[in-house]
Design a protein around this motif. Structure first.
Motif, PDB file in Angstrom:
ATOM      1  N   PHE A 771      18.005  -8.062  11.928  1.00 55.49           N
ATOM      2  CA  PHE A 771      17.264  -6.987  12.816  1.00 55.49           C
ATOM      3  C   PHE A 771      16.450  -6.362  11.496  1.00 55.49           C
ATOM      4  CE2 PHE A 771      20.919  -7.756  15.044  1.00 55.49           C
ATOM      5  CZ  PHE A 771      20.469  -7.624  16.625  1.00 55.49           C
ATOM      6  N   CYS A 772      15.525  -6.035  11.797  1.00 51.77           N
ATOM      7  CA  CYS A 772      15.008  -5.149  10.930  1.00 51.77           C
ATOM      8  C   CYS A 772      13.741  -4.165  11.559  1.00 51.77           C
ATOM      9  CB  CYS A 772      13.618  -6.101   9.827  1.00 51.77           C
ATOM     10  SG  CYS A 772      12.345  -6.694  10.668  1.00 51.77           S
ATOM     11  N   THR A 773      13.564  -2.875  11.030  1.00 52.20           N
ATOM     12  CA  THR A 773      12.810  -1.853  11.552  1.00 52.20           C
ATOM     13  C   THR A 773      11.813  -1.671  10.335  1.00 52.20           C
ATOM     14  OG1 THR A 773      14.601  -1.019  12.961  1.00 52.20           O
ATOM     15  CG2 THR A 773      12.789   0.492  12.552  1.00 52.20           C
ATOM     16  N   VAL A 774      10.534  -1.293  10.869  1.00 50.68           N
ATOM     17  CA  VAL A 774       9.677  -0.586   9.822  1.00 50.68           C
ATOM     18  C   VAL A 774       8.839   0.539  10.410  1.00 50.68           C
ATOM     19  CG1 VAL A 774       7.442  -0.995   8.500  1.00 50.68           C
ATOM     20  CG2 VAL A 774       9.135  -3.058   8.954  1.00 50.68           C
ATOM     21  N   GLU A 775       8.805   1.593   9.960  1.00 50.23           N
ATOM     22  CA  GLU A 775       8.052   2.746  10.216  1.00 50.23           C
ATOM     23  C   GLU A 775       7.306   3.482   9.192  1.00 50.23           C
ATOM     24  OE1 GLU A 775       9.074   6.884  12.532  1.00 50.23           O
ATOM     25  OE2 GLU A 775      10.541   5.508  12.063  1.00 50.23           O
ATOM     26  N   THR A 776       6.002   3.582   9.537  1.00 49.95           N
ATOM     27  CA  THR A 776       5.257   3.955   8.493  1.00 49.95           C
ATOM     28  C   THR A 776       4.012   4.999   8.769  1.00 49.95           C
ATOM     29  OG1 THR A 776       3.515   3.318   6.691  1.00 49.95           O
ATOM     30  CG2 THR A 776       3.551   1.991   8.753  1.00 49.95           C
ATOM     31  N   LEU A 777       3.676   5.878   7.920  1.00 47.59           N
ATOM     32  CA  LEU A 777       2.351   6.831   8.214  1.00 47.59           C
ATOM     33  C   LEU A 777       1.548   6.544   7.000  1.00 47.59           C
ATOM     34  CD1 LEU A 777       1.158   9.175   9.780  1.00 47.59           C
ATOM     35  CD2 LEU A 777       2.223  10.664   8.284  1.00 47.59           C
ATOM     36  N   ALA A 778       0.122   5.985   7.258  1.00 47.25           N
ATOM     37  CA  ALA A 778      -0.643   5.612   6.123  1.00 47.25           C
ATOM     38  C   ALA A 778      -1.892   6.481   6.648  1.00 47.25           C
ATOM     39  CB  ALA A 778      -0.603   4.132   5.954  1.00 47.25           C
ATOM     40  N   GLY A 779      -2.192   7.629   6.112  1.00 53.45           N
ATOM     41  CA  GLY A 779      -3.350   8.444   6.302  1.00 53.45           C
ATOM     42  C   GLY A 779      -3.978   8.638   4.868  1.00 53.45           C
ATOM     43  N   GLU A 780      -4.884   9.744   5.333  1.00 53.23           N
ATOM     44  CA  GLU A 780      -5.730  10.187   3.949  1.00 53.23           C
ATOM     45  C   GLU A 780      -5.088  11.382   3.344  1.00 53.23           C
ATOM     46  OE1 GLU A 780      -8.526   8.970   3.089  1.00 53.23           O
ATOM     47  OE2 GLU A 780      -8.588   7.801   5.074  1.00 53.23           O
ATOM     48  N   GLU A 781      -3.794  11.892   3.949  1.00 54.36           N
ATOM     49  CA  GLU A 781      -3.089  12.893   3.171  1.00 54.36           C
ATOM     50  C   GLU A 781      -1.748  12.290   2.543  1.00 54.36           C
ATOM     51  OE1 GLU A 781      -3.646  16.013   2.944  1.00 54.36           O
ATOM     52  OE2 GLU A 781      -5.535  16.041   4.496  1.00 54.36           O
ATOM     53  N   ASP A 782      -2.060  12.123   1.417  1.00 54.78           N
ATOM     54  CA  ASP A 782      -0.746  11.500   0.450  1.00 54.78           C
ATOM     55  C   ASP A 782       0.509  11.941   0.800  1.00 54.78           C
ATOM     56  OD1 ASP A 782      -3.221  10.204  -0.591  1.00 54.78           O
ATOM     57  OD2 ASP A 782      -2.921  11.110  -2.711  1.00 54.78           O
ATOM     58  N   ALA A 783       0.410  13.258   0.522  1.00 55.85           N
ATOM     59  CA  ALA A 783       1.844  13.799   0.759  1.00 55.85           C
ATOM     60  C   ALA A 783       2.749  13.372   1.957  1.00 55.85           C
ATOM     61  CB  ALA A 783       1.614  15.334   0.978  1.00 55.85           C
ATOM     62  N   GLU A 784       1.934  12.985   3.289  1.00 55.54           N
ATOM     63  CA  GLU A 784       2.456  12.675   4.401  1.00 55.54           C
ATOM     64  C   GLU A 784       2.935  11.298   4.696  1.00 55.54           C
ATOM     65  OE1 GLU A 784       0.062  14.010   7.342  1.00 55.54           O
ATOM     66  OE2 GLU A 784      -0.092  16.144   6.956  1.00 55.54           O
ATOM     67  N   ASN A 785       2.323  10.732   3.607  1.00 53.92           N
ATOM     68  CA  ASN A 785       2.464   9.031   3.814  1.00 53.92           C
ATOM     69  C   ASN A 785       3.856   8.703   3.147  1.00 53.92           C
ATOM     70  OD1 ASN A 785      -0.185   8.959   4.638  1.00 53.92           O
ATOM     71  ND2 ASN A 785      -0.890   8.115   2.620  1.00 53.92           N
ATOM     72  N   PHE A 786       4.408   7.717   4.238  1.00 53.83           N
ATOM     73  CA  PHE A 786       5.602   7.069   3.917  1.00 53.83           C
ATOM     74  C   PHE A 786       5.651   5.743   4.523  1.00 53.83           C
ATOM     75  CE2 PHE A 786       6.565   8.739   8.196  1.00 53.83           C
ATOM     76  CZ  PHE A 786       7.461   7.789   8.572  1.00 53.83           C
ATOM     77  N   GLY A 832       4.310   9.483  -0.242  1.00 52.48           N
ATOM     78  CA  GLY A 832       3.587  10.293  -1.080  1.00 52.48           C
ATOM     79  C   GLY A 832       2.704   9.441  -1.779  1.00 52.48           C
ATOM     80  N   LEU A 833       2.333   8.213  -1.268  1.00 48.26           N
ATOM     81  CA  LEU A 833       1.335   7.318  -1.954  1.00 48.26           C
ATOM     82  C   LEU A 833      -0.001   7.336  -1.145  1.00 48.26           C
ATOM     83  CD1 LEU A 833       3.542   3.832  -2.267  1.00 48.26           C
ATOM     84  CD2 LEU A 833       3.005   6.016  -4.045  1.00 48.26           C
ATOM     85  N   PRO A 834      -1.132   7.175  -2.181  1.00 45.66           N
ATOM     86  CA  PRO A 834      -2.464   7.133  -1.689  1.00 45.66           C
ATOM     87  C   PRO A 834      -2.430   6.040  -0.390  1.00 45.66           C
ATOM     88  CG  PRO A 834      -2.366   7.178  -3.877  1.00 45.66           C
ATOM     89  CD  PRO A 834      -1.215   7.047  -3.714  1.00 45.66           C
ATOM     90  N   GLN A 835      -3.321   6.057   0.696  1.00 39.05           N
ATOM     91  CA  GLN A 835      -3.385   5.057   1.706  1.00 39.05           C
ATOM     92  C   GLN A 835      -3.336   3.789   1.010  1.00 39.05           C
ATOM     93  OE1 GLN A 835      -6.964   4.867   4.304  1.00 39.05           O
ATOM     94  NE2 GLN A 835      -5.292   4.877   6.114  1.00 39.05           N
ATOM     95  N   LYS A 836      -4.209   3.279   0.119  1.00 37.59           N
ATOM     96  CA  LYS A 836      -4.351   2.128  -0.385  1.00 37.59           C
ATOM     97  C   LYS A 836      -2.982   1.525  -0.930  1.00 37.59           C
ATOM     98  CE  LYS A 836      -6.162   3.350  -4.898  1.00 37.59           C
ATOM     99  NZ  LYS A 836      -5.201   2.777  -5.661  1.00 37.59           N
ATOM    100  N   ASP A 837      -2.584   2.398  -1.662  1.00 38.64           N
ATOM    101  CA  ASP A 837      -0.910   1.877  -2.124  1.00 38.64           C
ATOM    102  C   ASP A 837       0.177   1.665  -1.062  1.00 38.64           C
ATOM    103  OD1 ASP A 837      -1.998   1.754  -4.827  1.00 38.64           O
ATOM    104  OD2 ASP A 837      -1.633   4.019  -5.152  1.00 38.64           O
ATOM    105  N   MET A 838       0.057   2.354  -0.202  1.00 41.42           N
ATOM    106  CA  MET A 838       0.857   2.381   1.072  1.00 41.42           C
ATOM    107  C   MET A 838       0.567   1.105   1.736  1.00 41.42           C
ATOM    108  SD  MET A 838       3.450   4.072   2.370  1.00 41.42           S
ATOM    109  CE  MET A 838       3.246   5.736   1.306  1.00 41.42           C
ATOM    110  N   LEU A 839      -0.704   0.756   2.088  1.00 39.55           N
ATOM    111  CA  LEU A 839      -0.905  -0.446   2.705  1.00 39.55           C
ATOM    112  C   LEU A 839      -0.551  -1.703   2.088  1.00 39.55           C
ATOM    113  CD1 LEU A 839      -4.672   0.228   4.213  1.00 39.55           C
ATOM    114  CD2 LEU A 839      -2.360   0.605   5.231  1.00 39.55           C
ATOM    115  N   ARG A 840      -0.564  -1.536   0.604  1.00 35.06           N
ATOM    116  CA  ARG A 840       0.059  -2.499  -0.327  1.00 35.06           C
ATOM    117  C   ARG A 840       1.188  -2.680  -0.143  1.00 35.06           C
ATOM    118  NH1 ARG A 840       1.895  -2.818  -5.452  1.00 35.06           N
ATOM    119  NH2 ARG A 840       1.320  -4.687  -6.791  1.00 35.06           N
ATOM    120  N   ALA A 841       2.197  -1.668   0.022  1.00 30.16           N
ATOM    121  CA  ALA A 841       3.532  -1.767   0.377  1.00 30.16           C
ATOM    122  C   ALA A 841       3.822  -2.370   1.449  1.00 30.16           C
ATOM    123  CB  ALA A 841       4.120  -0.299   0.160  1.00 30.16           C
ATOM    124  N   LEU A 842       2.854  -2.290   2.637  1.00 32.12           N
ATOM    125  CA  LEU A 842       3.281  -2.689   4.032  1.00 32.12           C
ATOM    126  C   LEU A 842       3.034  -4.147   4.100  1.00 32.12           C
ATOM    127  CD1 LEU A 842       1.691   0.179   6.090  1.00 32.12           C
ATOM    128  CD2 LEU A 842       4.019  -0.396   5.967  1.00 32.12           C
TER     129      LEU A 842
END
Length: 887
Positions: A771-786, A832-842
């Motif tokens: 089983f795996c679960t992925v949850e993410t928020l990747a927007g313009e506000e770096d502090a909200e991203n996870f 806390g990553l910028p959107q482009k780095d968060m998408l890379r993590a995804l």
């Protein structure tokens, strides 16, 4: 019990409204669909909380199982904390499911109450010991009184009243008095809270929590009724001492006699857990100060050394009330400890007597040189060996209160502390003690000015088989050869000198502890030390007892030579040869005895086993089977499994009674219909979808696209080639593990859902056996991203699943995720990553979710791990490089 999150209780109406609206909504009625979407977002929030509670419960279960299988000390407050988290999380799940399906599963609450009702009594903070007497006279005590007054006081009563041996008069302050004091001002609850912070592996936290507890106890007044009884008992003892009822009683100091106030805790002086030196005893106490002295002794229960000792021995705080033995202070001219048999050689026909001038404290605290005599056990108790130390100091009673060290004359310092005649009489007394109990005994004794002996303590003696000292290897560099074997064994480690508390805080795992005195306060370090070296002390001291119980090799009484050992140098300690050698000497270490499992067989270990039996076993394994019913939930794990399964069905199943608004779910289309469904939570679709399919290019959710590219950029090549052992591992796991979940037709046909918006995406999916679960928020506000990732399960045996999860953890850590693994489950997060780095993590998470399925079956060892690690990093590097170039 009350629900931790009362919001969950108000969600039933929301779900009901969704259900009522379904029948009247056209498939593509935009306004009605938007209303459904808004309502469904609310339902998703409730569902998400159920999943969150499920994850918390499973994580705490994994913690408990890992603790049970591990070799790290733990306490009852730790078990209570983890169990409370599980119980609370399961309750939240039941509440949440009831909002999704009101009244549909009434048996869930009944099973929850029954299961939690079996767990809670095991985790109580204190026993029910109200109503018992606070004071018991020694004249009324026997060995059978140990549950009321502790073994030390009970054994003194046994020797005095049953065996007829010389023991001082006195009285015991009972366990009922201890709990009366602790409960009168809520100290028992405060202690329980603080002990949750005490970690024997983190000495700073251990010392901090213990200091706080002791300060609270010492600042709390003794209840008035208890204080009055203490003064009354002290006065009655004074009266008996001035008018002895038996002519044989020894002379006592003039009235009013000062007192010895000594610990007699429940569990103390028991076989294998002597608590030697772990609790405080106060000597030469003025009678009027008895209540304060009693309080100080019970506060010593929460000294760091005592708490660490109990944790190491798996003793629950609630089971170790500190009783106190109160006796007149005897002004002895010699005293010490005798072993009715040689503890270092169970087969020898000898007893060992350790003696010092003045009070026995000179022997037990390991600070003064002492004499050692070996005496024949059988008549005529001939003296076989004499080791006479130069005893330039002794302990004596101070003029006001307490004790002090005073110099001895040169003549006293040189001659033996006991004559042959005195040794023979003391040996006869020791034989009587041994014969009465029928087992070897550790006896504290004192010789009074009139040449008579008094027994001050007797407890079972831990015996060890004889260890003949081996010849040291030729050519070995001997750094030190001196002292006395305090505990058998051989070990290797780096030398760390500890002289003050600050040194102890940084003491590393596996080091050789070098201390100037064998003082009991260093006992918390024995769980970390590979061996102990002390400049003073003997095998009769408190620390020696603890070292033998823990199986830590120890050499005491090395004198100044211990200071010649270079700090940080690697040495081999051969305690049987009283030798310290330079470097690692494998010829000696080959004979080293492996340490015993710390907690196995202890009371707290037994409690954890019982608690886990009500929590962890999984019996409901087949959701389509006739036994998958709420009434059949036998454990909290069953309840989580049932709630999770039914919540998913309630949210996402098809059918005329479905509560999930299926108009909102579109099957993903990318060249062909795929086994993924997408729910638009807000603004995830570029254009309103036509029909039941949603093309991938019509989804305006960058986080979902990033996750999808990671999953699909490199096509999954199917299950890895599995060899016979891997296949057998799967069969064995399926056949033997009652918690194994086979991936049958129902499991594989479970739909995988993306819940998405333009910035948010969550995927809950089952790929094969995991089983795996992925949850993410990747927007313009770096502090909200996870981005959060959870992974668990597998088809192979536990060892292979552990190799796989550690491999995944290595990969995630390499890409900057914080990772926690508990057995075969993993949780990772980055934020806390910028959107482009968060998408890379995804991209990374998507790849791992797809390409690690069934990988556990080929995790046969380090070579397989290395092969797939290289493969994963190579393919991820290729994906991320192409992503970078595409920008």
């Amino acid at each position: 019990m009350t629900a931790p999150d009362t919001i969950l209780a108000r969600t039933g109406a929301v779900i009901a409204r969704i259900a009522r609206r379904l029948s009247g909504v056209a498939p593509h009625d935009g306004e009605a669909e938007e209303r459904l979407r808004a309502s469904f977002r609310e339902a998703c929030g409730r569902f998400k909380r159920l999943i969150s509670a499920n994850n918390k419960a499973l994580e705490a279960m994994a913690h408990l199982e890992e603790t049970l299988a591990g070799n790290t000390p733990y306490s009852l407050p730790y078990i209570r904390t983890q169990s409370t988290r599980i119980v609370s999380s399961v309750y939240q799940m039941i509440e949440a499911l009831d909002t999704l399906a009101p009244g549909r599963y009434p048996a869930l609450r009944q099973r929850f109450e029954a299961i939690s009702g079996s767990i809670i009594p095991l985790l109580g903070t204190s026993p029910d010991m109200t109503g018992g007497p606070f004071i018991r006279s020694f004249a009324d005590l026997t060995a059978a009184s140990s549950d009321e007054v502790g073994s030390k006081a009970a054994n003194l009563g046994e020797l005095r009243n049953v065996a007829g041996l010389p023991v001082p008069d006195g009285f015991a302050v009972t366990a009922s008095a201890f709990w009366h004091f602790m409960r009168a001002s809520g100290l028992d609850e405060e202690v329980d809270r603080q002990l949750r912070l005490a970690d024997p592996e983190r000495l700073d936290r251990l010392y901090g929590a213990c200091s706080h507890i002791q300060q609270r106890i010492l600042a709390t007044p003794v209840p008035e009724d208890l204080e009055q009884q203490l003064h009354a008992a002290g006065a009655a003892l004074q009266a008996r001492l001035t008018q002895p009822s038996q002519p044989s009683q020894p002379p006592y100091p003039p009235h009013p006699a000062h007192l010895a106030v000594r610990s007699s805790a429940l569990g103390e002086d028991m076989p294998g857990q002597a608590f030697a030196g772990q609790y405080r005893s106060l000597l030469n106490v003025p009678p009027l100060q008895l209540p304060e002295a009693w309080r100080e002794v019970i506060a010593s229960k929460y000294g760091a050394e005592a708490v660490a000792y109990r944790m190491r021995n798996g003793l629950a705080d609630r089971d170790t009330a500190v009783c106190v033995a109160v006796m007149p202070m005897l002004g002895s001219v010699a005293g010490g400890v005798l072993y009715t048999r040689n503890p270092m050689n169970a087969r020898s026909d000898s007893m060992v007597i350790h003696a010092a001038l003045g009070l026995p404290r000179g022997v037990v605290d390991g600070r003064l040189p002492t004499d050692r005599f070996v005496v024949q056990r059988s008549l005529p108790h001939a003296v076989q060996e004499r080791h006479v130390a130069y005893k330039n100091e002794q302990y004596a009673t101070a003029s006001g209160e307490g004790v002090t060290r005073i110099p001895a004359s040169p003549d006293e310092a040189e001659r033996p502390s006991l004559s042959d005649d005195q040794l023979t009489r003391l040996a006869a007394l020791a034989s009587a003690v041994d014969s009465h109990y029928g087992t070897p005994q550790d006896v504290e004794w004192a010789m009074l000015p009139d040449d008579q002996f008094m027994l001050l303590q007797s407890r079972p003696l831990t015996m060890h088989e004889g260890h003949a000292a081996r010849s040291l290897p030729a050519g070995a560099h001997i750094l030190l050869q001196a002292g006395e074997t305090a505990s058998h064994g051989t070990a290797c480690g780096h030398v760390v000198h500890v002289r003050k508390q600050a040194d102890a805080l940084g003491f590393p795992e596996g080091a050789v502890l070098a201390i100037p005195h064998a003082a009991p306060r260093w006992a918390p370090l024995l769980s970390r030390a590979s061996a102990v070296l002390a400049g003073t002390g003997s095998s009769a001291g408190h620390l020696a007892n603890v070292a033998r119980e823990f199986g830590v090799p120890a050499i005491f009484g090395t004198g100044w030579k211990i200071d010649t050992l270079e700090a940080g140098s690697l040495v081999t300690v051969d305690a049987d040869a009283c030798a310290v050698l330079a470097g690692r000497v494998d010829a000696l270490l080959a004979h080293a005895t492996p340490p015993r499992p710390i907690m196995q067989g202890t009371p707290v270990h037994a409690i954890l086993e019982e608690v886990i039996s009500h929590i962890a076993p999984l019996n409901l394994t087949d959701p389509d089977g006739p036994d998958f019913r709420a009434a059949n939930c036998a454990t909290l794990h069953d309840l989580t499994r049932f709630c999770h399964q039914k919540a998913v069905e309630e949210m996402f199943r098809d059918g005329k009674d479905a509560r999930f608004p299926k108009q909102l779910a579109r099957q993903l289309y990318h060249g062909r219909p795929l086994q993924f469904w997408v729910v638009d939570l807000d603004d995830a679709f570029r254009d309103p979808p036509q029909g039941k399919l949603i093309p991938l290019e019509n989804i305006a959710s960058p986080p979902m696209h990033a996750l999808w590219r990671g999953m699909m950029h490199i096509p999954w090549g199917g299950p890895p080639p599995i060899h016979a052992r891997g296949f057998l591992a799967v069969l064995a796991e399926s056949a033997l593990d009652p918690g194994f979940e086979p991936a049958g037709a129902s499991a594989y046909s479970m739909r995988n859902y993306f819940l998405v918006s333009s910035r948010f995406c969550t995927l809950q999916s089952r790929f094969g056996y995991h089983f795996c679960t992925v949850e993410t928020l990747a927007g313009e506000e770096d502090a909200e991203n996870f981005a959060a990732f959870r992974f668990r399960g597998g088809a192979a045996d536990l060892d292979r699943r552990l190799l796989r999860v550690r491999l995944i953890a290595d990969v995630l850590e390499e890409y900057g995720f914080r990772v926690r693994t508990i057995r075969d489950s993993l949780a990772a997060r980055t934020e806390g990553l910028p959107q482009k780095d968060m998408l890379r993590a995804l991209h990374v998470l998507g790849y791992l979710a797809m390409h690690t399925r069934q990988l556990d079956m080929v995790m046969s060892g380090s070579d397989a791990v290395r092969h797939y690690r290289d493969k994963i990093f190579g393919e991820l590097g290729s994906i991320l490089q192409e992503m970078q170039e595409a920008r």
